[in-house]
Design a protein around this motif. Structure first.
Motif, PDB file in Angstrom:
ATOM      1  N   ARG A 156       0.741  -0.828   0.211  1.00  0.00           N
ATOM      2  CA  ARG A 156      -0.059   0.084   0.069  1.00  0.00           C
ATOM      3  C   ARG A 156       0.608   2.065  -0.310  1.00  0.00           C
ATOM      4  O   ARG A 156       1.941   1.144   0.538  1.00  0.00           O
ATOM      5  N   THR A 177      -4.765   6.802   2.563  1.00  0.00           N
ATOM      6  CA  THR A 177      -3.620   5.411   2.319  1.00  0.00           C
ATOM      7  C   THR A 177      -3.915   4.634   1.048  1.00  0.00           C
ATOM      8  O   THR A 177      -5.747   4.163   1.378  1.00  0.00           O
ATOM      9  N   THR A 187      -2.949  -1.049   7.822  1.00  0.00           N
ATOM     10  CA  THR A 187      -2.534  -0.934   9.043  1.00  0.00           C
ATOM     11  C   THR A 187      -1.473  -2.490   9.630  1.00  0.00           C
ATOM     12  O   THR A 187      -2.583  -2.517  10.669  1.00  0.00           O
ATOM     13  N   GLU A 198      -8.059   7.731  16.127  1.00  0.00           N
ATOM     14  CA  GLU A 198      -8.037   7.286  15.111  1.00  0.00           C
ATOM     15  C   GLU A 198      -9.223   7.110  14.468  1.00  0.00           C
ATOM     16  O   GLU A 198      -9.902   6.445  14.862  1.00  0.00           O
ATOM     17  N   TYR A 200     -11.335   5.999  10.223  1.00  0.00           N
ATOM     18  CA  TYR A 200     -10.555   5.416   9.734  1.00  0.00           C
ATOM     19  C   TYR A 200     -12.240   5.464   8.534  1.00  0.00           C
ATOM     20  O   TYR A 200     -12.698   5.348   8.985  1.00  0.00           O
ATOM     21  N   TYR A 261       3.281  11.998  15.276  1.00  0.00           N
ATOM     22  CA  TYR A 261       3.252  11.111  14.298  1.00  0.00           C
ATOM     23  C   TYR A 261       3.676   9.700  14.396  1.00  0.00           C
ATOM     24  O   TYR A 261       3.300   9.132  14.425  1.00  0.00           O
TER      25      TYR A 261
HETATM   26  O1  LIG Z   1      -1.379   6.135  11.595  1.00  0.00           O
HETATM   27  C1  LIG Z   1      -2.087   6.601  10.854  1.00  0.00           C
HETATM   28  C2  LIG Z   1      -2.483   5.225  10.070  1.00  0.00           C
HETATM   29  O2  LIG Z   1      -2.924   5.019  10.802  1.00  0.00           O
HETATM   30  C3  LIG Z   1      -1.488   4.856   8.885  1.00  0.00           C
HETATM   31  O3  LIG Z   1      -0.280   5.336   9.517  1.00  0.00           O
HETATM   32  C4  LIG Z   1      -1.808   3.891   9.076  1.00  0.00           C
HETATM   33  C5  LIG Z   1      -1.920   3.209   7.112  1.00  0.00           C
HETATM   34  O4  LIG Z   1      -2.651   3.389   7.164  1.00  0.00           O
HETATM   35  C6  LIG Z   1      -1.697   2.168   6.999  1.00  0.00           C
HETATM   36  O5  LIG Z   1      -0.260   1.283   7.413  1.00  0.00           O
HETATM   37  O6  LIG Z   1      -2.093   1.683   6.380  1.00  0.00           O
END
Ligand SMILES: O=C[C@H](O)[C@@H](O)CC(=O)C(=O)O
Length: 272
Positions: A156, A177, A187, A198, A200, A261
């Protein structure tokens, strides 16, 4: 229209029914023609929403009964990603053109208006202690970070739009992503990050496909079956990972006390 979600304990997730998990963590129906819809979560007091201007223009609502202010961004900052066709967003009257997956940051105190007959905007706001200028984030101009591999079915590209570097914010971080064709996992291996929530939002997923999103504490995970343009809230104690039945991308957005981050804790697959 805005829904309110309350904070939940890790153990409650272990004893929840599927319906209770979906009521607490899954956010559906954010994208309705001609409307702005939103959900306020007490997890780091984030607001997530969808705005589909259709033929008109839509202002970001204040939600005064929930946010307690006359304007949405009086004490908050905002991240926007266009998940539809071309459109534009006005920030204090300044026009920003957004193509598919382009982003925009609007700082504390801004007034925001959404426009574009084909556009559909996903947005996230969080409490902000300082004011920073608006910043346009062109998907094509962001250097991707290649992650995973086809052998592990988790290949990815991670696009970091706002992550404490180029664009200064109070607490908000967000990005996109994109899962490589033929891969399914995002992830993975998963991670946790204390003191930061977080969220999504899965996008560009075919209507007949689903993402099996995994949440919960390691050793006590649960899953939610998700459709295109649905979002899921991951409190600091919850992993956040998923596997799709077809190609997809997702928008990740974070807020909280921990806005470094890289301050995260990997979870080994054998510990799940
Ligand atoms: O920390 C922010 C999100 O979790 C992304 O870093 C993780 C992600 O998009 C992935 O590993 O696919």
């Amino acid at each position: 229209m805005i829904q309110v979600r309350y904070s939940t304990s890790p153990t409650s997730a272990e004893t929840s029914t599927t319906a209770e998990l979906r009521d607490n963590f899954l956010v559906q129906d954010l994208f309705v023609d001609g409307e702005v819809r939103a959900t306020y979560t007490h997890e780091d007091r984030m607001v997530i929403g969808g705005a589909v201007p259709s033929v008109g223009e839509l202002e970001l609502p204040a939600y005064a009964d929930v946010l307690g202010t006359e304007s949405h961004l009086e004490g908050r900052e905002l991240g926007i990603i266009n998940v539809g066709g071309p459109g534009h967003v006005l920030v204090d009257g300044e026009k920003f053109e957004l193509e598919h997956l382009d982003g925009l940051y609007a700082g504390r105190g801004s007034e925001v208006t959404f426009a574009g007959a084909e556009a559909a905007y996903y947005f996230v706001s969080a409490s902000a202690h300082a004011t920073y200028p608006a910043s346009h984030l062109s998907h094509d101009q962001i250097e991707p970070v290649a992650l995973g591999s086809s052998d592990s079915a988790n290949e990815r590209n991670l696009f970091r739009y706002v992550w404490g570097q180029e664009v200064e914010t109070s607490v908000l971080q967000f990005g996109v992503t994109v899962i490589a064709n033929g891969s399914v996992w995002n992830t993975f291996p998963p991670h946790l990050h204390a003191r930061r929530t977080e969220i999504y939002c899965y996008v560009d997923l075919a209507e007949e496909d689903r993402v099996f999103h995994f949440m919960g504490q390691p050793g006590a995970t649960r899953h939610l079956v998700m459709k295109n343009r649905e979002a899921v809230i991951a409190p600091p104690w919850s992993i956040h990972a998923g596997a799709g039945t077809g190609s997809y991308a997702f928008i990740w957005a974070m807020a909280g006390e921990n806005n470094c981050y890289t301050d995260l804790a990997p979870v080994a697959v054998e510990d799940l």
